[in-house]
Design an enzyme around this catalytic site. Structure first.
Site, PDB file in Angstrom:
ATOM      1  N   ASP A 190       0.853  -1.205   0.004  1.00 40.55           N
ATOM      2  CA  ASP A 190      -0.022   0.011  -0.017  1.00 40.55           C
ATOM      3  C   ASP A 190       0.885   1.389  -0.087  1.00 40.55           C
ATOM      4  O   ASP A 190       0.556   2.326  -0.681  1.00 40.55           O
ATOM      5  CB  ASP A 190      -1.113   0.019   1.139  1.00 40.55           C
ATOM      6  CG  ASP A 190      -0.520  -0.186   2.415  1.00 40.55           C
ATOM      7  OD1 ASP A 190       0.696  -0.386   2.658  1.00 40.55           O
ATOM      8  OD2 ASP A 190      -1.318   0.090   3.371  1.00 40.55           O
ATOM      9  N   GLY A 216      -2.114  -7.645  14.307  1.00 46.85           N
ATOM     10  CA  GLY A 216      -1.953  -7.222  12.831  1.00 46.85           C
ATOM     11  C   GLY A 216      -3.576  -7.022  12.126  1.00 46.85           C
ATOM     12  O   GLY A 216      -3.844  -7.316  10.993  1.00 46.85           O
ATOM     13  N   SER A 235      -5.546  -4.189  12.962  1.00 47.21           N
ATOM     14  CA  SER A 235      -5.502  -2.975  12.694  1.00 47.21           C
ATOM     15  C   SER A 235      -6.381  -2.412  14.053  1.00 47.21           C
ATOM     16  O   SER A 235      -7.534  -1.584  13.764  1.00 47.21           O
ATOM     17  CB  SER A 235      -6.253  -2.495  11.376  1.00 47.21           C
ATOM     18  OG  SER A 235      -5.374  -3.000  10.339  1.00 47.21           O
ATOM     19  N   GLU A 238      -1.300   8.825  12.187  1.00 46.94           N
ATOM     20  CA  GLU A 238      -0.410   7.704  12.612  1.00 46.94           C
ATOM     21  C   GLU A 238       1.022   7.848  12.180  1.00 46.94           C
ATOM     22  O   GLU A 238       2.086   7.639  12.743  1.00 46.94           O
ATOM     23  CB  GLU A 238      -0.796   6.375  11.917  1.00 46.94           C
ATOM     24  CG  GLU A 238      -0.042   5.123  12.680  1.00 46.94           C
ATOM     25  CD  GLU A 238      -1.182   3.812  12.634  1.00 46.94           C
ATOM     26  OE1 GLU A 238      -2.264   3.848  12.557  1.00 46.94           O
ATOM     27  OE2 GLU A 238      -0.492   2.848  13.131  1.00 46.94           O
ATOM     28  N   ASP A 273      -5.200   0.292   6.271  1.00 48.30           N
ATOM     29  CA  ASP A 273      -6.031  -0.109   7.335  1.00 48.30           C
ATOM     30  C   ASP A 273      -7.141   0.969   7.532  1.00 48.30           C
ATOM     31  O   ASP A 273      -8.376   0.373   8.144  1.00 48.30           O
ATOM     32  CB  ASP A 273      -5.054  -0.363   8.526  1.00 48.30           C
ATOM     33  CG  ASP A 273      -4.041  -1.038   8.210  1.00 48.30           C
ATOM     34  OD1 ASP A 273      -4.078  -1.956   7.078  1.00 48.30           O
ATOM     35  OD2 ASP A 273      -3.001  -1.326   8.989  1.00 48.30           O
TER      36      ASP A 273
HETATM   37  C1  GLA Z   1       0.140  -2.469   8.406  1.00 46.11           C
HETATM   38  C2  GLA Z   1       0.096  -1.028   7.975  1.00 46.11           C
HETATM   39  C3  GLA Z   1      -0.511  -0.936   6.485  1.00 46.11           C
HETATM   40  C4  GLA Z   1      -0.098  -2.078   5.510  1.00 46.11           C
HETATM   41  C5  GLA Z   1       0.266  -3.615   6.266  1.00 46.11           C
HETATM   42  C6  GLA Z   1       1.094  -4.129   5.312  1.00 46.11           C
HETATM   43  O1  GLA Z   1      -1.000  -2.969   8.604  1.00 46.11           O
HETATM   44  O2  GLA Z   1      -0.708  -0.248   8.591  1.00 46.11           O
HETATM   45  O3  GLA Z   1      -0.837   0.198   5.768  1.00 46.11           O
HETATM   46  O4  GLA Z   1       1.348  -1.731   5.041  1.00 46.11           O
HETATM   47  O5  GLA Z   1       0.965  -3.398   7.395  1.00 46.11           O
HETATM   48  O6  GLA Z   1       0.294  -4.664   4.170  1.00 46.11           O
END
Ligand code: GLA
Length: 375
Positions: free
Chosen positions: A22, A115, A117, A151, A163
């Site tokens: 991203d 992971g 979010s 962030e 996210d």
């Molecule tokens: C975290 C970051 C996202 C993305 C993922 C990996 O969740 O917040 O922006 O980069 O890692 O895909």
């Protein structure tokens, strides 16, 4: 117990494909999940924000006029969780948006640091709460971007937009195909024949932030070096696998390895979206396994326990694809499993992982859910 006037709900997310692309402007395919952040809130008129973190049994107060100090009303530094709402408030003000104080409390069933979010959900929920009390209204894409900015700049995590986007835009029973370089997205129905199963490795994160920021820096360096022969590229999403193979000699080996992941992951994403729209779940699953191998071997964001979850999953009936999801260095796997095998798969994955690892996994059969909304 205090009564609050409003409740906002912002979901966590799982990413099906397009990982660590991203921030290179590459396409992603997350889905909002049925685990969420719930923020109850009421306005107050003295410019103070009080927040109770119910699950942590902590409470903070900060002033909207002193956000740049990152301190609480007591003069103490803000606790790390409070940087998210305070950062959102600071960014909204920076964009000239008037916000009022509030009394708030929040609780969440998104596992923290897994992971999925939880931090993006907290940001999106508070952005929505500030908006609810204000006289302005942002479109959800701008709201997501402001949360990402909070962030990046206030918390210091150099994350991409995926996210916050997913928590804001979630659609029930759909994945969200987001072409970040065009800021365009579409909901893609998830086939009824498959279940999305999330398994939490429970591995404690360490150095996540610095390792993540370091990966991002490597991809930016790759772009600068490749521009010597590919002057029209602005991000790694602009580099095709053919171009990459022809020009990778410009990159030191360690950078080439990171860039290779991103270039081929964007390519996999392009193949995966075609497969999903054709209901070709088998092909989609193969691409998930390929993504995992790339994140493990080239991008080096996996850990042995996550690899173990993927290998166990690979051996179980009904599996189409499994891989690490999210930023990595611990966290969760996402598994695409035939619906009729889902319960047995979840039970067996847990049984085998718990026997072979020092941790006890939590396995969720997940449902793609609605994005941020008032309850
Ligand atoms: C975290 C970051 C996202 C993305 C993922 C990996 O969740 O917040 O922006 O980069 O890692 O895909």
């Amino acid at each position: 117990m205090q009564d609050y006037q409003y409740r906002v709900i912002a979901p966590g997310r799982v990413n099906l494909l397009g990982e660590h692309v991203d921030y290179c402007n590459g396409p992603v395919l997350p889905a909002a999940i049925d685990k969420s952040m719930k923020v109850d809130f009421s306005p107050r008129d003295d410019g103070l924000v009080t927040i109770k973190a119910r699950d942590l049994n902590e409470e903070v107060c900060f002033s909207l006029t002193e956000l740049s100090d990152k301190t609480a009303c007591t003069g103490e530094p803000l606790p790390s969780w409070a940087l998210y709402p305070a950062g959102v408030a600071a960014v909204l003000q920076q964009h000239g948006l008037l916000i009022s104080g509030m009394d708030a409390q929040f609780t969440s069933d998104i596992p923290i640091g897994a992971g999925l979010s939880s931090s993006a959900a907290l940001e999106v929920a508070f952005a929505y709460a500030f908006q609810t009390l204000a006289e302005w209204e942002l479109d959800l894409m701008t709201l997501s971007q402001y949360c990402q900015q909070a962030e990046n700049e206030y918390v210091g995590m150099n994350c991409g937009l995926m996210d916050q986007f997913a928590s804001a835009h979630g659609v029930e029973d759909h994945a969200l195909y987001f072409k970040i370089n065009e800021l365009k997205w579409e909901p893609v129905p998830l086939p009824e024949s498959v279940a999305i199963i999330i398994a939490d490795s429970k591995v404690p994160h360490s150095l996540t932030e610095s390792a993540y920021n370091e990966r991002r820096t490597a991809t930016e360096k790759a772009v600068r070096l490749l521009q010597a022969e590919l002057p029209n590229i602005t991000a790694l999403v602009d580099v095709t696998p053919v171009d990459f193979e022809a020009h990778k000699h410009l990159l030191p080996a360690s950078i080439a390895q990171r860039a290779q992941h991103v270039v081929y992951e964007c390519d996999r994403m392009n193949q995966a979206i075609v497969a999903l729209k054709e209901n070709n779940v088998k092909r989609f699953g193969e691409l998930m396994f390929a993504t995992h191998a790339s994140l493990r071997d080239l991008y080096e964001v996996s850990v042995p326990e996550i690899d173990l979850l993927v290998e166990i999953a690979r051996s179980l009936p009904g599996i189409y694809g499994a891989r690490i999801t999210g930023g990595g260095f611990g966290g969760c796997t996402v598994n695409l499993v035939a619906v009729e095998e889902a319960e047995a798969f979840a039970a067996e994955l847990k049984k085998q992982y718990d026997a072979k690892s020092p941790y006890e996994t939590d396995v969720y059969i997940s449902k793609a859910s609605q994005g941020v909304h008032l309850a």
